[in-house]
Design an enzyme around this catalytic site. Structure first.
Site, PDB file in Angstrom:
ATOM      1  CG  ASP A 101      75.583 -30.810  14.687  1.00 49.47           C
ATOM      2  OD1 ASP A 101      76.132 -31.203  13.930  1.00 49.47           O
ATOM      3  OD2 ASP A 101      76.551 -29.244  15.182  1.00 49.47           O
TER       4      ASP A 101
HETATM    5  N1  URA Z   1      77.311 -26.943  11.016  1.00 52.35           N
HETATM    6  C1  URA Z   1      77.525 -27.195  11.764  1.00 52.35           C
HETATM    7  O1  URA Z   1      77.934 -27.115  12.438  1.00 52.35           O
HETATM    8  N2  URA Z   1      76.130 -28.259  12.499  1.00 52.35           N
HETATM    9  C2  URA Z   1      75.059 -28.355  11.791  1.00 52.35           C
HETATM   10  O2  URA Z   1      74.578 -28.950  12.408  1.00 52.35           O
HETATM   11  C3  URA Z   1      74.783 -27.802  10.005  1.00 52.35           C
HETATM   12  C4  URA Z   1      76.273 -27.671   9.965  1.00 52.35           C
END
Ligand code: URA
Length: 243
Positions: free
Chosen positions: A105
């Site tokens: 993310d």
């Molecule tokens: N889980 C999440 O919530 N975000 C990420 O970027 C990777 C795994």
């Protein structure tokens, strides 16, 4: 191969960084099919003859696999429609066909693998082989042991129940809770959604490992090539012969 910026091609052929390569072009040392090249030109190294000081360039033909320590605020995409910074802004000299393996993310930091090797990328992200991913999460409030146990066994999310995971509380004063998770899946915002499912928000998330590859002391925003040992360990977990 499609046309690529000349300075990128030269960087790939070993003429230093893209900046150095630009300097080589600006000094009039480069020709494309015999004609003097200037800054901003593109070329196709497969079909055109590119020379520096009259010598044909030799391109790196081996695949490249990198580790990047992604900072928050960078989007894992080739092009962001909202014009935000992308991970490729951190990799200006990267070959044009360098692809990320799995996403993080925008608000997650940590280890991201990038590779030009399509087969390796495919195997690393295929659900049948989902390699282990390890995260460190900073979670609001004090997460009770019962909730951690629920996360270990699996919690129901809108796209299905999560597979068993390793979840442990890390030492430190609470709240907030700091936890280590090892999961095998790669669903969108999975770790954040898992904690939300048990009533807690994640306000900081970092990926520290993917399969045999550890983030280690790689500086934020920096990248490095895998060592031959790391590359072979990674190939092994997805059933590929040593490089
Ligand atoms: N889980 C999440 O919530 N975000 C990420 O970027 C990777 C795994």
């Amino acid at each position: 191969m499609p046309e690529e910026r000349l300075q990128k091609i030269l960087a790939r052929a070993g003429f230093g960084s893209r900046r150095t390569a630009e300097d080589v072009i600006a000094r009039g040392r480069v020709t494309i099919d015999g004609a003097l090249a200037t800054l901003g030109m593109k070329a196709d190294p497969d079909t055109q003859r590119i020379e520096v000081d009259g010598n044909p360039i030799r391109l790196e033909t081996r695949e490249t696999t990198l580790l990047l320590h992604k900072p928050t605020g960078y989007v894992v995409t080739a092009h962001d429609e909202q014009g935000r910074r992308t991970i490729y802004d951190l990799l200006p000299d990267a070959p044009s066909h360098l692809r990320y393996v799995g996403r993080l993310d925008v608000d997650t930091s940590g280890l991201l693998i990038l590779t030009t090797d399509g087969e390796l990328a495919h195997r690393l992200t295929h659900p049948s082989r989902e390699v282990e991913k390890e995260y460190e999460a900073w979670v609001t409030g004090v997460v009770p042991e019962a909730a951690l146990e629920q996360l270990r066994r699996g919690v129901r999310l809108e796209d299905g129940t999560t597979r068993p995971a390793l979840v442990e509380r890390l030492p430190g004063e609470e709240p907030p809770t700091r936890a280590r998770l090892v999961i095998h899946e790669g669903r969108n915002r999975q770790v954040r959604r898992m904690f939300e499912a048990v009533g807690h928000g994640v306000f900081r998330l970092q990926r520290t490992r993917m399969g045999p590859l550890e983030l280690g002391d790689l500086h934020l925003g920096h990248s490095r090539k895998l060592t031959p040992e790391e590359l072979n360990a990674l190939r092994e977990v997805v059933g590929l012969a040593p490089a």
